[in-house]
Design an enzyme around this catalytic site. Structure first.
Site, PDB file in Angstrom:
ATOM      1  N   SER A 173      85.444  22.466 187.205  1.00 22.85           N
ATOM      2  CA  SER A 173      86.479  23.364 187.563  1.00 22.85           C
ATOM      3  C   SER A 173      85.460  24.444 188.586  1.00 22.85           C
ATOM      4  O   SER A 173      85.114  24.124 189.690  1.00 22.85           O
ATOM      5  CB  SER A 173      86.919  23.987 186.521  1.00 22.85           C
ATOM      6  OG  SER A 173      88.153  24.473 186.729  1.00 22.85           O
ATOM      7  N   ASP A 220      96.077  17.083 188.359  1.00 19.07           N
ATOM      8  CA  ASP A 220      95.577  18.365 188.098  1.00 19.07           C
ATOM      9  C   ASP A 220      96.089  19.189 189.105  1.00 19.07           C
ATOM     10  O   ASP A 220      96.228  19.289 190.213  1.00 19.07           O
ATOM     11  CB  ASP A 220      93.996  18.401 188.513  1.00 19.07           C
ATOM     12  CG  ASP A 220      93.123  19.634 187.984  1.00 19.07           C
ATOM     13  OD1 ASP A 220      93.925  20.490 187.605  1.00 19.07           O
ATOM     14  OD2 ASP A 220      92.042  19.593 188.034  1.00 19.07           O
ATOM     15  N   HIS A 229      93.559  18.313 184.550  1.00 21.81           N
ATOM     16  CA  HIS A 229      92.527  19.123 184.696  1.00 21.81           C
ATOM     17  C   HIS A 229      91.365  18.852 183.512  1.00 21.81           C
ATOM     18  O   HIS A 229      90.259  18.878 183.908  1.00 21.81           O
ATOM     19  CB  HIS A 229      92.754  20.471 184.556  1.00 21.81           C
ATOM     20  CG  HIS A 229      91.505  21.535 185.024  1.00 21.81           C
ATOM     21  ND1 HIS A 229      91.083  21.401 186.352  1.00 21.81           N
ATOM     22  CD2 HIS A 229      90.920  22.308 184.416  1.00 21.81           C
ATOM     23  CE1 HIS A 229      90.109  22.441 186.326  1.00 21.81           C
ATOM     24  NE2 HIS A 229      90.206  22.952 185.460  1.00 21.81           N
TER      25      HIS A 229
END
Length: 698
Positions: A551, A637, A671
């Site tokens: 991320s 995501d 995600h």
């Protein structure tokens, strides 16, 4: 790796954008069209290419997966948590991907949680929700809300079957096992019950996926009749909702990156008008906990590392100091119980817990034996209790659940996560591993902490391979954690290290502030400094060092690839935020406007635009010798779009074609990647096999 398969060709379709007089050409912007069959075909081709390039690792992947599986007690039971007249817990069953949520009635005289030595169902068990049944027919499953009403009758739960974090909310009658007709689509995380369990509060998002509304739902009614309780129109802010532990108030938390406001509704009067505890003031953050006739206020008003105060619960007003600000001791949360307060804090890079008896000055910190560890409160739903549940772990100590007596200060280990014997048949022995805290020196003279774990006797002559993990954003701290899958690396001689760079919260609020906005590059240079230090100190060598992050940590990976490509032999970037400038320039994208206080607003500020452009990985790909790169992403995501790593890999191949770049896209996840535990283990085995291949330990 084999070299026989050619990578898929990404067509180049120049697309221009101009900001602050600067015109940028983006040849791969077309990859953002998720519904275009050509995009899906390209991602599928990339997956096929990655499969072909890593085919020689199939046996190693299976070996690593089986090692994780063998070391894990697949049929197991969490430590039951008491709430009201029930013990609540989760069971896992061998061969099943998801947990089973259960409860059992508390029996007369029962004070300690019941145990199940072999993970079998407890006698008298009531199954509340079986994730395996809910997931049937779906490639992905995630549970959002799981909230039992105060009277124990209703269960509010929500499900997501695609990974986009939009959940469908339902209510189950636990007395009959029947689902009510209540069904609310497109909800977000967070629910709260009224005292009488007649009303349920929940949250929804706007078109940019920002949680912006809190709703009131009357049990048994249609969703069309639900009422908006609070709507947040300032796009910098998001909302959440919860019931206080005392079950006296509904809290509506309104928060931006640097400013907050809390509204309260008496849980016994759920149709009442929300009252503001303290109006928002730019730059002032505060959180609220109810305790008797007062609200506890954890805040940073004139207190960089936060202080604790209180105000009247009847007529909130001035804040009366309770714990003064101490620079270097970051207060992170306060939990209120009838006769005690427990403050979660961190100092000198370590987490801690401080107990404050009500009506006494005899505060104390709970002591822990290891030099590196993570500790925090676990689920503690009971307000009137003399003990708290806490969770403890370190790089060598498996996740451990303790009950701590707030009066006698005695701590009882309820359960340590079992680590079963590995491939050699020997039980896990923590004394065979060692953990260290080291320090790197950044370019500006700042000392940056590094946490390390390795097998005892690992050489310090530069011959050992190493994985260096990093994040460094949002004041998130990468505190030491135990990993069963990591043992497979350690036992093959790999050193695992975590770089606690600025931008995280390990050393307090100032540590965070020094790694955001126009100081963001400190995060990247800190990580490189840690990598250089590990080599200089003999922990590893550059040709045996792999960097990894996810991320915002994926942004870190892309940035250090450009900044110091010679420092690593490989880089793993998971759901990486590598096209940050493009995303932060588009306020219609999820999270963009709320992120401006983290990164700056490049739309309005030319200095921010120039600064971000100077470090964003996608914008700064160059014709240099990059380390091998593995980018892992998910099609659904909503936090970091799949198109960011897809574009990044395409530009890397076009600009520095001699490199080794792989893209792996989960076509039905979000995600967090695959949702089932076995799928998650296989994903980790895939990444670890790639890492071992890079450092010649396969």
């Amino acid at each position: 790796m084999t070299t026989e398969t050619a990578p898929p060709a990404a067509k180049r379709v120049p697309s221009e954008r101009t900001h602050h007089g600067d015109t940028v050409v983006d040849e791969y912007a077309w990859l953002a069209a998720k519904d275009d069959p050509e995009t899906i075909a390209y991602l599928t081709a990339e997956n096929e290419y990655t499969d072909a390039r890593t085919a020689h690792l199939a046996a190693l992947r299976e070996e690593l997966f089986e090692e994780t599986r063998r070391r894990t007690r697949e049929t197991d039971l969490s430590v039951p948590t008491r709430k009201g007249g029930y013990w609540y817990y989760t069971r896992t069953v061998e061969g099943q991907q998801y947990g089973v949520q259960c409860r059992r009635a508390v029996r007369d005289g029962e004070t300690d949680p019941p145990v199940s030595a072999d993970g079998a169902p407890l006698d008298g068990e009531e199954v509340l929700l079986d994730g395996n049944l809910l997931a049937e027919g779906h490639d992905f499953f995630s549970l959002g809300a799981f909230d039992v009403s105060p009277d124990g009758r209703w269960l509010a739960y929500s499900t997501d079957f695609s990974g986009d974090e939009r959940f469908t909310l339902r209510v189950k009658d636990l007395t009959t096992g029947e689902l009510l007709p209540d069904e609310v689509p497109d909800t977000f995380y967070g629910t709260a019950w009224s005292t009488d369990a007649s009303v349920l509060f929940y949250v929804t998002v706007d078109d940019a996926w920002r949680p912006n509304r809190v709703w009131r739902h009357t049990v048994g009614s249609a969703a069309a009749e639900d009422v908006v309780v609070h709507q947040e129109d300032d796009e910098r802010f998001w909302v959440g909702v919860e019931l206080t532990r005392s079950e006296k108030f509904i809290l509506i938390d309104v928060h931006s990156k640097v400013t907050s406001e809390v509204l309260v509704i008496p849980a016994g009067n759920p149709t009442g008008t929300p009252a503001v505890i303290a109006p928002r003031r730019q730059g002032v953050e505060y959180a609220v906990e109810h305790h008797g006739h007062r609200f506890l206020i954890l805040h940073n008003d004139g207190a960089e590392d936060f202080a604790l105060a209180f105000t009247s619960a009847d007529v909130p007003g001035d804040w009366v100091p309770l714990i003064e600000h101490t620079p270097g001791t970051r207060l992170e949360a306060v939990d209120a119980f009838a006769n005690h307060l427990v403050v979660s804090l961190r100092t000198e890079g370590l987490t801690g817990l401080r107990v404050l008896p009500v009506g006494s000055d005899d505060a104390h910190d709970i002591d822990f034996p290891e030099p590196l560890y993570s500790v925090g409160l676990d689920a503690n739903p009971e307000y009137r209790t003399g003990q708290v549940r806490l969770r403890y772990s370190s790089l060598i100590t498996p996740d451990s659940v303790y009950d701590y007596d707030l009066v006698t200060r005695q701590m009882v280990l309820r359960k340590q996560k079992p680590v079963l014997p590995g491939p050699d048949g020997r039980p896990y022995d923590p004394t065979e591993y060692e953990q260290h805290r080291d320090w790197a020196l950044a370019d500006d003279g700042t000392r940056v902490p590094i946490s390390l774990v390795c097998r005892v006797g690992t050489p310090r002559d530069g011959s050992a391979p190493c994985e260096l993990y990093g994040y460094g954003s949002y004041e998130a701290s990468m505190d030491p954690w135990f990993s069963v899958a990591r043992l497979s690396l350690l036992d093959r001689g790999v050193v695992f290290a975590v770089a606690h760079t600025r931008g995280g919260g390990e050393l307090g609020r100032r540590w965070y502030d020094q790694g955001k906005l126009l100081a963001k590059k400190n995060t990247f240079t800190d990580f490189v400094a840690c990598a250089r230090h590990l080599v200089k100190a003999g922990w590893t060598a550059s040709d045996r060092l792999v960097a990894r992050g996810a991320s915002a940590g994926g942004l870190l990976m892309g940035a250090v690839a450009n900044l110091a490509p010679d420092a690593f032999t490989g880089i793993v970037a998971q759901v990486p935020f590598v096209d940050a400038l493009t995303s932060i320039l588009d306020p219609s994208l999820p999270l963009t406007v709320t992120e401006w206080e983290e990164w700056g607003n490049p739309l309005e500020d030319p200095e921010v635009y120039a600064y971000m452009k100077s470090y964003t990985p996608y914008e700064n790909v160059a014709a240099v010798d990059y380390p091998a790169i593995l980018a892992v992403t998910s099609l659904n995501d909503t936090r970091v779009l799949y198109s960011e790593p897809a574009k990044w890999i395409a530009r890397l191949r076009a600009t520095a074609p001699e490199g080794d770049y792989l893209l792996k896209t989960e076509m039905g996840a979000g995600h967090g990647g695959p949702s089932g535990r076995y799928d998650a283990w296989r994903e980790e085995a895939f990444i670890n096999a790639w890492i071992l291949d890079r450092i010649d330990r396969a």
